[in-house]
Write an enzyme that holds these catalytic residues in place. Structure first.
Site, PDB file in Angstrom:
ATOM      1  N   HIS A 104      39.283  31.810  51.405  1.00  0.00           N
ATOM      2  CA  HIS A 104      37.942  31.697  50.824  1.00  0.00           C
ATOM      3  C   HIS A 104      38.023  31.826  49.299  1.00  0.00           C
ATOM      4  CE1 HIS A 104      33.502  32.479  50.717  1.00  0.00           C
ATOM      5  NE2 HIS A 104      33.841  33.174  49.648  1.00  0.00           N
ATOM      6  N   GLU A 105      38.735  32.834  48.835  1.00  0.00           N
ATOM      7  CA  GLU A 105      38.859  33.038  47.392  1.00  0.00           C
ATOM      8  C   GLU A 105      39.678  31.932  46.726  1.00  0.00           C
ATOM      9  OE1 GLU A 105      37.155  35.231  45.764  1.00  0.00           O
ATOM     10  OE2 GLU A 105      36.322  36.034  47.620  1.00  0.00           O
ATOM     11  N   HIS A 145      37.343  29.187  45.702  1.00  0.00           N
ATOM     12  CA  HIS A 145      36.735  29.449  44.394  1.00  0.00           C
ATOM     13  C   HIS A 145      37.737  29.162  43.266  1.00  0.00           C
ATOM     14  CE1 HIS A 145      33.143  31.114  46.116  1.00  0.00           C
ATOM     15  NE2 HIS A 145      33.746  32.179  46.637  1.00  0.00           N
TER      16      HIS A 145
END
Length: 445
Positions: free
Chosen positions: A19-20, A23
């Site tokens: 998920h990170e 980003h």
């Protein structure tokens, strides 16, 4: 216990880190300066600085990770540093960076489902048991031995696929058309009018309530004792028992009980050996059991056999199947959330870290296929949860950006943001409390 903890930590660490990374990748593409990317939380165990000035860190608590960007440039910063600050980027780029995290989780789920389809998964064949007389399935003519071929025209290759396609109409109510193949080979379509059923971990299985139940494992002959009644009758290891006497499609327990009740009496068995069906006569030997009663024995190990099918697709079909499964699961998750809000679905379906850890351990014990399916499902859950328009979550930031766009590029005031964050924090902590309450309720009930 150790396997459960390891499987849980691996799952959460992998999914949150991915998920990170979503980003991170989009932020880099937009020219945002990344100060640190950490795998894990807490004290830093090891670090390395790359040529772009990003610190890559390994931290002590392996339950996820985080990416730290340059949000605002210092007052005395040079133009290049100002241009690399996140809050100085155009609205579309900021929104893309925020959206990239949940999108990465959904992409990962699609990849995992595609890998499973390409690799091939063994799943039970969708052969139905005899439905209870009062059930919807019995009333429209579903019979024992029927194989589900399609649900509303959408082909299914296994019981897992049939369950998934039936879950939505079972919980929301409405008509569904099943394409079935009878045990004798004839195909037919039946229309079932299903009432909406509550979905709760403590409630009945909606499929079972409708009378749609997977056929119980069939008895199959394992090792055959030399000189025993089974060998004398001509039974071989691997023979599947289709009928014993007048009882068709017996369960393992039903077959054993019938043999025990017919000591010294001839019984006609219908067996399947390869593609052929054969009728044999066996006379169970009379033996004295531990409780002093006389019981029949045939001198063979009877195993439980569940027909399986290998569900495997080609590369392009696997990719499409992964995308479609992710889309269907995401849409179903959102519908279930909406029904929870209006009270149509029990809030006891909300699960927290304890339940997730327990399922992680269970699927890890079953095998890699089950664990990868679990990872895909949790990845979708993380992605959808973060897209909810709740301040503190990615969806909350996207909500603020939407308001900014509607206001002609003027950001929402700090007062409104602070109020939203307080509300969002209350909602998130309330959801966490509910999830933990449900977890411990399941543990101690």
């Amino acid at each position: 216990m150790l396997l459960t903890l390891f499987a849980f930590a691996l799952a959460l660490g992998l999914l949150v880190t991915f998920h990170e990374l979503g980003h991170y990748w989009v932020a880099r593409w937009c020219g945002v300066r990344i100060l640190r990317f950490s795998v894990g939380f807490g004290p830093i165990l090891a670090r390395r600085l790359d040529r772009r000035g990003t610190e890559w860190a390994l931290s002590a608590i392996p339950l996820g990770g985080y990416v730290k960007m340059l949000d605002d440039a210092p007052e005395q910063a040079d133009p290049a540093t100002r241009a690399a600050a996140f809050n100085g980027k155009p609205l579309a780029q900021r929104a893309a960076v925020v959206l990239a995290g949940p999108a990465a989780n959904l992409i990962l789920a699609a990849i995992l489902y595609a890998m499973l389809s390409l690799w091939g998964v063994h799943e039970p064949v969708a052969v139905l048991a005899q439905p209870p007389a009062a059930s919807v399935a019995a009333q429209v003519g579903v019979q024992a031995g029927d194989t589900v071929l399609a649900v509303d025209g959408r082909a299914v290759a296994s019981w897992n696929q049939a369950r998934w396609q039936l879950l939505e109409p079972l919980t929301s109510g409405g008509a569904v058309t099943l394409t079935l193949r009878a045990a004798q080979g004839a195909e037919r379509s039946l229309r079932l009018d299903l009432p909406a059923q509550a979905l709760s971990p403590d409630g009945p299985d909606p499929l079972r309530a409708a009378g749609l139940v997977l056929q119980a494992p069939q008895p199959r002959v394992g090792a055959v004792s030399p000189g025993g009644a089974a060998q004398q009758a001509g039974l071989l290891s691997g023979d599947r028992i289709l009928a014993v006497g007048a009882q068709a499609q017996p369960s393992v327990q039903g077959f054993v009980q019938t043999i025990q009740a017919h000591a010294g009496q001839p019984l006609v068995l219908t067996i399947e050996r390869g593609a052929a069906q054969i009728r044999l006569q066996v006379v169970p030997a009379a033996v004295t059991a531990d409780d002093g009663t006389t019981q029949g024995r045939i001198g063979a190990l009877i195993e439980a056999y569940q027909p399986q099918t290998l569900v495997r697709l080609g590369p392009l079909d696997s990719l499409w199947a992964g995308v479609r499964r992710t889309w269907d699961t995401s849409a179903f998750t959102l519908r279930m959330m909406g029904r929870m809000v209006v009270g149509a679905v029990s809030w006891r379906n909300v699960s927290g870290p304890v339940t997730i850890a327990e399922v992680a351990g269970q699927t890890a014990r079953v095998g890699l296929e089950a664990y990868l399916s679990f990872l895909a499902l949790i990845s979708i859950s993380i992605g959808i949860l973060n897209l909810l328009p709740i301040p503190m979550l990615d969806g909350g930031h996207l909500l603020f950006y939407l308001l900014e766009a509607l206001r002609g590029g003027r950001p929402v005031s700090e007062r409104v943001r602070d109020a939203g964050l307080r509300i969002g924090m209350s909602l998130v902590f309330g959801l966490m409390f509910l999830a933990l309450f449900n977890d411990f309720s399941r543990l101690f009930r």
